[in-house]
Design a protein around this motif. Structure first.
Motif, PDB file in Angstrom:
ATOM      1  N   ARG A  45      21.982   6.319  -3.219  1.00 25.28           N
ATOM      2  CA  ARG A  45      20.918   6.547  -2.694  1.00 25.28           C
ATOM      3  C   ARG A  45      20.956   6.116  -1.441  1.00 25.28           C
ATOM      4  NH1 ARG A  45      16.055   4.318  -5.831  1.00 25.28           N
ATOM      5  NH2 ARG A  45      16.928   5.892  -7.185  1.00 25.28           N
ATOM      6  N   GLU A  46      20.012   7.005  -0.836  1.00 19.35           N
ATOM      7  CA  GLU A  46      20.753   7.323   1.422  1.00 19.35           C
ATOM      8  C   GLU A  46      18.872   7.129   1.468  1.00 19.35           C
ATOM      9  OE1 GLU A  46      22.620  10.711   3.774  1.00 19.35           O
ATOM     10  OE2 GLU A  46      20.867  11.455   2.557  1.00 19.35           O
ATOM     11  N   PHE A  47      18.779   6.529   2.675  1.00 19.12           N
ATOM     12  CA  PHE A  47      18.027   6.354   3.597  1.00 19.12           C
ATOM     13  C   PHE A  47      17.672   7.818   4.853  1.00 19.12           C
ATOM     14  CE2 PHE A  47      14.258   4.057   6.375  1.00 19.12           C
ATOM     15  CZ  PHE A  47      14.777   4.733   7.296  1.00 19.12           C
ATOM     16  N   VAL A  48      16.415   8.064   4.645  1.00 16.15           N
ATOM     17  CA  VAL A  48      15.357   8.950   4.726  1.00 16.15           C
ATOM     18  C   VAL A  48      14.392   8.533   6.370  1.00 16.15           C
ATOM     19  CG1 VAL A  48      14.146  11.135   4.917  1.00 16.15           C
ATOM     20  CG2 VAL A  48      16.149  10.299   2.978  1.00 16.15           C
ATOM     21  N   THR A  49      13.703   7.876   5.780  1.00 12.48           N
ATOM     22  CA  THR A  49      12.976   7.407   7.129  1.00 12.48           C
ATOM     23  C   THR A  49      12.082   5.875   6.845  1.00 12.48           C
ATOM     24  OG1 THR A  49      10.806   7.767   8.104  1.00 12.48           O
ATOM     25  CG2 THR A  49      11.306   8.894   6.358  1.00 12.48           C
ATOM     26  N   MET A  50      11.313   5.393   7.585  1.00  8.82           N
ATOM     27  CA  MET A  50      10.728   4.268   7.366  1.00  8.82           C
ATOM     28  C   MET A  50       9.566   3.649   7.909  1.00  8.82           C
ATOM     29  SD  MET A  50      10.259   0.838   8.303  1.00  8.82           S
ATOM     30  CE  MET A  50      11.939  -0.271   7.694  1.00  8.82           C
ATOM     31  N   ALA A  51       7.817   4.100   8.007  1.00  7.72           N
ATOM     32  CA  ALA A  51       7.125   3.629   9.123  1.00  7.72           C
ATOM     33  C   ALA A  51       6.750   2.175   9.071  1.00  7.72           C
ATOM     34  CB  ALA A  51       6.400   4.173   9.100  1.00  7.72           C
ATOM     35  N   ARG A  52       6.963   1.372  10.213  1.00 10.73           N
ATOM     36  CA  ARG A  52       6.190  -0.175   9.513  1.00 10.73           C
ATOM     37  C   ARG A  52       4.363   0.268   9.770  1.00 10.73           C
ATOM     38  NH1 ARG A  52      10.431  -3.561   9.359  1.00 10.73           N
ATOM     39  NH2 ARG A  52      11.882  -3.336   9.975  1.00 10.73           N
ATOM     40  N   TYR A  53       4.480  -1.088   9.317  1.00 10.71           N
ATOM     41  CA  TYR A  53       3.036  -1.607   9.906  1.00 10.71           C
ATOM     42  C   TYR A  53       2.429  -0.813  11.240  1.00 10.71           C
ATOM     43  CZ  TYR A  53      -2.173  -3.144   9.181  1.00 10.71           C
ATOM     44  OH  TYR A  53      -3.254  -3.453   8.845  1.00 10.71           O
ATOM     45  N   ASN A  54       2.985  -1.228  11.861  1.00 13.95           N
ATOM     46  CA  ASN A  54       2.921  -1.675  13.911  1.00 13.95           C
ATOM     47  C   ASN A  54       3.287  -0.310  13.756  1.00 13.95           C
ATOM     48  OD1 ASN A  54       5.728  -1.701  13.792  1.00 13.95           O
ATOM     49  ND2 ASN A  54       5.981  -3.179  14.410  1.00 13.95           N
ATOM     50  N   GLY A  55       3.617   0.716  13.122  1.00 13.86           N
ATOM     51  CA  GLY A  55       3.571   1.731  14.101  1.00 13.86           C
ATOM     52  C   GLY A  55       5.128   2.642  14.852  1.00 13.86           C
ATOM     53  N   SER A  56       6.635   1.406  13.919  1.00 11.88           N
ATOM     54  CA  SER A  56       7.155   1.495  14.523  1.00 11.88           C
ATOM     55  C   SER A  56       7.644   2.729  13.123  1.00 11.88           C
ATOM     56  CB  SER A  56       8.422   0.508  14.755  1.00 11.88           C
ATOM     57  OG  SER A  56       7.688   0.044  15.749  1.00 11.88           O
ATOM     58  N   VAL A  57       8.560   4.090  13.304  1.00  6.02           N
ATOM     59  CA  VAL A  57       9.284   4.578  12.981  1.00  6.02           C
ATOM     60  C   VAL A  57      11.319   4.622  12.677  1.00  6.02           C
ATOM     61  CG1 VAL A  57       7.312   5.566  12.269  1.00  6.02           C
ATOM     62  CG2 VAL A  57       9.217   6.751  14.192  1.00  6.02           C
ATOM     63  N   TYR A  58      11.548   5.542  11.913  1.00  4.76           N
ATOM     64  CA  TYR A  58      12.967   5.125  11.510  1.00  4.76           C
ATOM     65  C   TYR A  58      13.312   6.113  10.640  1.00  4.76           C
ATOM     66  CZ  TYR A  58      12.142   0.462  13.435  1.00  4.76           C
ATOM     67  OH  TYR A  58      11.313  -0.742  14.101  1.00  4.76           O
ATOM     68  N   TYR A  59      14.410   6.532  11.764  1.00  2.00           N
ATOM     69  CA  TYR A  59      15.228   7.832  10.775  1.00  2.00           C
ATOM     70  C   TYR A  59      16.735   7.890  10.305  1.00  2.00           C
ATOM     71  CZ  TYR A  59      10.438  10.116  12.093  1.00  2.00           C
ATOM     72  OH  TYR A  59       8.853  10.340  11.863  1.00  2.00           O
ATOM     73  N   GLY A  60      17.314   8.196   9.054  1.00  2.00           N
ATOM     74  CA  GLY A  60      18.494   8.148   8.960  1.00  2.00           C
ATOM     75  C   GLY A  60      18.985   9.937  10.107  1.00  2.00           C
ATOM     76  N   ASP A  61      20.365   9.379  10.402  1.00  2.48           N
ATOM     77  CA  ASP A  61      20.908  10.110  11.226  1.00  2.48           C
ATOM     78  C   ASP A  61      20.595  11.631  10.658  1.00  2.48           C
ATOM     79  OD1 ASP A  61      23.627   7.867  12.131  1.00  2.48           O
ATOM     80  OD2 ASP A  61      21.561   8.248  12.769  1.00  2.48           O
ATOM     81  N   SER A  62      20.885  12.014   9.028  1.00  2.00           N
ATOM     82  CA  SER A  62      21.481  13.521   8.801  1.00  2.00           C
ATOM     83  C   SER A  62      20.199  13.910   9.147  1.00  2.00           C
ATOM     84  CB  SER A  62      21.401  13.005   7.522  1.00  2.00           C
ATOM     85  OG  SER A  62      20.557  12.810   6.604  1.00  2.00           O
TER      86      SER A  62
END
Length: 121
Positions: A45-62
């Motif tokens: 299983r691979e991380f794709v993306t995530m959004a925090r409650y405060n609005g910060s977002v993160y993405y996997g490199d791919s």
């Protein structure tokens, strides 16, 4: 408890777009994070993306530059817009949330049932 409902997904040609949605319902104080992981056959299983409650977002490199997550804190929903899809994006996508039942408690992780995304010519 929190209940997650995923929608969207399906079959698309390379270069196409799809949208996934995840809706959380139930009794809880707050949902800290909402996002997606994916798992292709024979792979971890691979991380794709995530959004925090405060609005910060993160993405996997791919997926950086191709996928965009948006979140509605009031509705406890998240949408993943996937553009310029590639064959290697084919996988089961799982909604993932970190939620808090009562203020002051430690957060707990929950998973959606998974939804298939297939990118093929």
């Amino acid at each position: 408890q929190v209940h997650l409902v995923e929608s969207g997904g399906g079959l698309v040609q390379p270069g196409g777009s799809l949208r996934l949605s995840c809706a959380a319902s139930g009794s809880f104080f707050r949902i800290n994070t909402m996002g997606w992981y994916r798992q292709a056959p024979g792979k971890q299983r691979e991380f794709v993306t995530m959004a925090r409650y405060n609005g910060s977002v993160y993405y996997g490199d791919s997926v950086k530059g191709r996928f965009t997550i948006s979140r509605d804190n009031a509705e406890n929903t998240a949408v993943l817009q996937m553009n310029n899809l590639k064959v290697e994006d084919t996988a089961v996508y799982y909604c993932n949330v970190e939620w808090i039942r009562y203020r002051g408690e430690w957060p707990v992780t929950a998973w959606g049932q998974g939804i298939q995304v297939t990118v093929a010519a």
